[in-house]
Design an enzyme around this catalytic site. Structure first.
Site, PDB file in Angstrom:
ATOM      1  N   ARG A 194     -58.941  65.570  19.773  1.00 56.13           N
ATOM      2  CA  ARG A 194     -58.975  65.900  18.343  1.00 56.13           C
ATOM      3  C   ARG A 194     -57.668  65.519  17.640  1.00 56.13           C
ATOM      4  O   ARG A 194     -57.664  65.191  16.460  1.00 56.13           O
ATOM      5  CB  ARG A 194     -59.255  67.389  18.174  1.00 56.13           C
ATOM      6  CG  ARG A 194     -59.561  67.824  16.759  1.00 56.13           C
ATOM      7  CD  ARG A 194     -61.036  68.082  16.564  1.00 56.13           C
ATOM      8  NE  ARG A 194     -61.351  68.432  15.182  1.00 56.13           N
ATOM      9  CZ  ARG A 194     -62.507  68.930  14.778  1.00 56.13           C
ATOM     10  NH1 ARG A 194     -63.453  69.164  15.654  1.00 56.13           N
ATOM     11  NH2 ARG A 194     -62.729  69.198  13.525  1.00 56.13           N
ATOM     12  N   GLU A 245     -59.939  76.028   9.085  1.00 54.30           N
ATOM     13  CA  GLU A 245     -58.843  75.240   9.631  1.00 54.30           C
ATOM     14  C   GLU A 245     -58.153  74.302   8.645  1.00 54.30           C
ATOM     15  O   GLU A 245     -56.922  74.168   8.686  1.00 54.30           O
ATOM     16  CB  GLU A 245     -59.351  74.410  10.818  1.00 54.30           C
ATOM     17  CG  GLU A 245     -59.770  75.242  12.005  1.00 54.30           C
ATOM     18  CD  GLU A 245     -60.467  74.402  13.062  1.00 54.30           C
ATOM     19  OE1 GLU A 245     -60.019  74.398  14.213  1.00 54.30           O
ATOM     20  OE2 GLU A 245     -61.467  73.735  12.713  1.00 54.30           O
TER      21      GLU A 245
END
Length: 767
Positions: free
Chosen positions: A318, A720
């Site tokens: 990621r 996030e």
């Protein structure tokens, strides 16, 4: 006059537990009344970083007051492994070898928690110490292996593009880790049932995984284990895989002794024995032209992963997915290096590798800006993705880019240009107090990159008095998920929010659920709950049309009631009639995110359903004699699509920003030369305080934005993405430091930018 619904969708509604939180009445796992004869467990931890265990004398532990049992690896009835990836590399209790300082070796079972805790200190363990490595750079130098297969993302001819670039810069950046520091620590209460079943109350973001891990450790089937969690006092990713240990130990002891067992570590032991955000060593080379446009990027992202894989593979993947942030790289090569180290295995944390990728992109922008003598914002604008034309390093087209509009709005609303001019004028005076200002964006892909996790289920009951009970796979950790999903269900029937109650998340209601993570809690569970609600609504429409002999088109749910032909009936009356007619008033719902796919081996696909965007402007002042600083002002503008609940979303943006600032400024993890974590308590680990907040803090939602994809009511994820906006503070500090060298050199601050690091950066430039 049309009746206004209480708690309607897209309106501000308090968190369903807000009053309970502020009055102290909210029940957490530790507040559950303990059954009679409950025993308490406590973990005995290793006191060496890496070693072979030569002997373990637990006789004094067993003889301590109140001790009922001591459990070691040999007592585990099933598999001594809680690896979430199935690599069999993470034992519940160490057997013959120690892999990090603080690794659990045994569990004391006693009549009281205090007795168990004190007894755990009496063990006499002898070790044959082995060399250890805590630093990721040292791990690479000494040839330590990767904990999992690295990833490479590549597009374009990187060698030719780099060779042909008019300007090239190489650099290195260290980015620190971060402790989750949830208010509620880890805890598990296990209660044995009939025929070997066990009920575990756990503070976890991933009940289904805890269920599978407990069953694995017990040597049982998943249907023998039920996991329940009403709420958590914070999670931030730290309760995705880490609860496995505590639930498994409690369940083993409860099954063995046929009574309830509770396990709650102290804060110190919690911080020592559980994983954190990965710290990274990032190296990069960038090629660019005279106008500051990026032509090529070559980056390596090495992470301290710890002794086992845990989620380090997906986390480091990621990081690469977000290493472009909002910028198009015509030619690019990005490589991950998930390094094994002799430390606790690092794990998920808000952003899941994304922050480490984004900050690398922003460092590259800084390098170019200082090299060319340009405003960093001008360089950012020059490199933004072109909507619908440019593709990412993982070959996904950016088709919903609203970044230019966001930048226009916040540049104007924050008065960025005038304030930057004032900062430059202030610093030109050459005084001790220097200032910096920075505007940084974020583009954040939303979806689990493990495609199969992008699914959710729900179970909805309507009782014959018209009240509703909803269960879904998402977990509540303070973010307001339950409130938002309840608003969706209430809206489907056009009833007040008070009619809908969301129950504790439990694996015996909705199976095989994904973690509440990746900012996907509302996206997935909101859709699943809506699916169940729409199934019931269609069933009720069909019943009402047949019962009152009207066309289905003449049945409508409204705020005034259910309109059937020309008559409006109360919702309760329709439900009662349906019940009397033996219509099922219960339904399941399911949702899987469409259109996403990912081929890891090829490094290509569409891993994200959509992107969320945001931008922040921060201004700081530093004391060039001490390195101390203050955040003078921060302005945040964030895209949440059409917000389901603006009050909750704004709270998420505020909290994420402050937590991101903490990661980059005050929160420092430090291991000594013996491999012992020394920042393991509130006294040694500094999270942001109220006094650390920006003196002026303006947070706005981009209320004009709408999700391009058919997300839940066109909203977007919010958990996030705003975390990365704390980078604006880090970049502002960098500008303030650069001012002592007339902005001609990139200061290359490492994170966290503590006052000590700021001072050292100043001294490097002065030299």
């Amino acid at each position: 006059m049309t009746k206004a619904l209480q708690g309607a969708i897209h309106t501000e509604e308090p968190h369903d537990s807000a009053r309970l939180h502020v009055t102290g009445a909210a029940d957490y796992t530790d507040d559950i009344p303990s059954p009679a004869n409950t025993l308490h467990a406590y973990l005995g931890l290793s006191t060496i970083a890496r070693a072979t265990i030569t002997s373990m004398d637990l006789s004094a532990v067993r003889a301590a007051p109140g001790v009922v049992d001591v459990i070691v690896a040999a007592d585990i009835p099933g598999h001594n492994d809680i690896s979430p990836t199935g690599l069999n590399d993470e034992p519940v209790l160490a057997d013959s070898e120690v892999a990090f300082w603080g690794q659990p070796l045994f569990a004391v079972i006693a009549k009281t928690r205090d007795q168990a805790r004190r007894a755990a200190q009496l063990a006499k363990v002898a070790y044959d110490g082995l060399p250890h490595v805590c630093d990721v750079g040292e791990a690479m130098e000494k040839g330590y292996p990767h904990v999992t297969k690295p990833l490479t993302l590549e597009r374009g001819d990187i060698a030719s593009a780099m060779a042909g670039a008019p300007h090239r810069i190489k650099g290195e950046m260290r980015v620190g880790g971060q402790d989750h520091f949830y208010l509620e620590g880890h805890i598990a209460l296990a209660i044995p049932g009939e025929n070997g079943a066990v009920q575990v109350y756990s503070s976890t973001q991933h009940p289904s995984e805890v269920q599978h891990m407990v069953a694995h450790v017990l040597g049982k089937n998943s249907h023998d284990v039920t996991i329940t969690v009403r709420r958590m006092g914070g999670g931030f990713g730290g309760k995705e895989t880490q609860p496995n240990l505590f639930a498994a130990v409690a369940a083993v002891a409860a099954s063995k002794h046929k009574c309830a067992v509770k396990l709650r570590p102290d804060r110190d032991d919690d911080m020592v024995a559980t994983g954190k955000r990965h710290d990274f060593l990032i190296t990069y080379e960038v090629g660019f032209d005279d106008a500051g446009r990026i032509l090529a990027v070559d980056g390596s992202f090495a992470a301290r992963c710890g002794f086992s894989a845990d989620l380090s593979g997906p986390v480091t993947d990621r990081a690469l997915f977000h290493a472009d942030n909002a910028y198009f790289y015509p030619a690019v090569r990005l490589v991950s290096r998930p390094m094994k180290t002799d430390t606790v295995s690092n794990t998920a944390f808000r952003g899941f590798g994304g922050p480490q990728g984004v900050i690398a992109a922003e460092r590259i922008i800084e390098e170019i800006a200082y090299h060319r003598g340009m405003d960093t914002l001008a360089v950012r604008r020059a490199n933004l993705y072109a909507d619908g034309r440019d593709i990412t390093p993982y070959h996904q087209t950016v088709a919903d880019n609203i970044m230019p509009q966001l930048l226009d709005q916040i540049e104007k609303s924050s008065d960025y240009q005038a304030r930057r001019a004032a900062v430059l004028a202030h610093n030109a005076r050459g005084i001790t107090l220097r200032k910096g200002i920075a505007l940084t964006p974020v583009k954040f892909g939303i979806s689990f990159t493990a495609t199969w996790y992008n699914q959710a289920g729900a179970l909805l009951h309507i009782y014959n008095d018209g009240s509703m009970l909803l269960n879904h796979g998402g977990t509540e950790m303070g973010q307001g998920l339950f409130t938002k999903v309840a608003q969706v269900v209430a809206d489907c029937f056009q009833v007040d929010l008070g009619r809908v109650r969301v129950t504790a998340t439990t694996t015996d209601k909705v199976p095989n659920t994904s973690a509440t993570a990746a900012s996907s809690g509302t996206d997935l569970n909101g859709m699943a709950a809506q699916d169940a609600a729409l199934t019931l609504r269609a069933r009720l429409v069909e019943f009402a049309a047949a019962h009152w002999k009207v066309s289905p088109q003449d049945v409508e749910f409204t705020a005034e009631g259910v309109r059937v032909g020309g008559e409006v009936m109360g919702f309760e009356a329709v439900i009662k009639a349906a019940y009397m007619a033996r219509v099922s008033l219960s339904a399941t719902g399911f949702y899987k995110t469409p259109e996403i796919h990912w081929d890891r081996d090829a490094g290509k696909g569409r891993p994200f359903y959509y992107f969320a965007y945001g931008a922040a402007v921060s201004e700081v002042a530093i004391d060039t004699l001490t390195g101390e600083y203050r955040i003078l002002r921060s302005d945040v503008l964030h895209d949440v699509g059409r917000s389901l609940n603006p009050a909750l979303d704004k709270g998420q943006v505020e909290g994420a920003f402050v937590q991101g600032v903490g990661w980059l400024t005050t929160e420092e993890l430090w291991w000594d030369d013996k491999g012992r974590l020394r920042t393991h308590a509130p006294s040694t680990y500094k999270i942001p305080l109220a006094s650390d907040l920006p003196r002026v803090f303006n947070v706005e939602l981009a209320d004009w934005a709408r999700a391009a994809e058919p997300t839940i009511r066109r909203s977007k994820a919010v958990g996030e993405p705003p975390f990365m906006l704390g980078i604006s503070v880090f970049e502002a500090l960098s500008m303030a430091v650069a001012s002592v060298k007339d902005y001609k050199t990139c200061p290359r601050l490492d994170a966290p930018a503590t006052p000590e690091r700021v001072l050292m950066a100043l001294e490097r430039l002065r030299d």
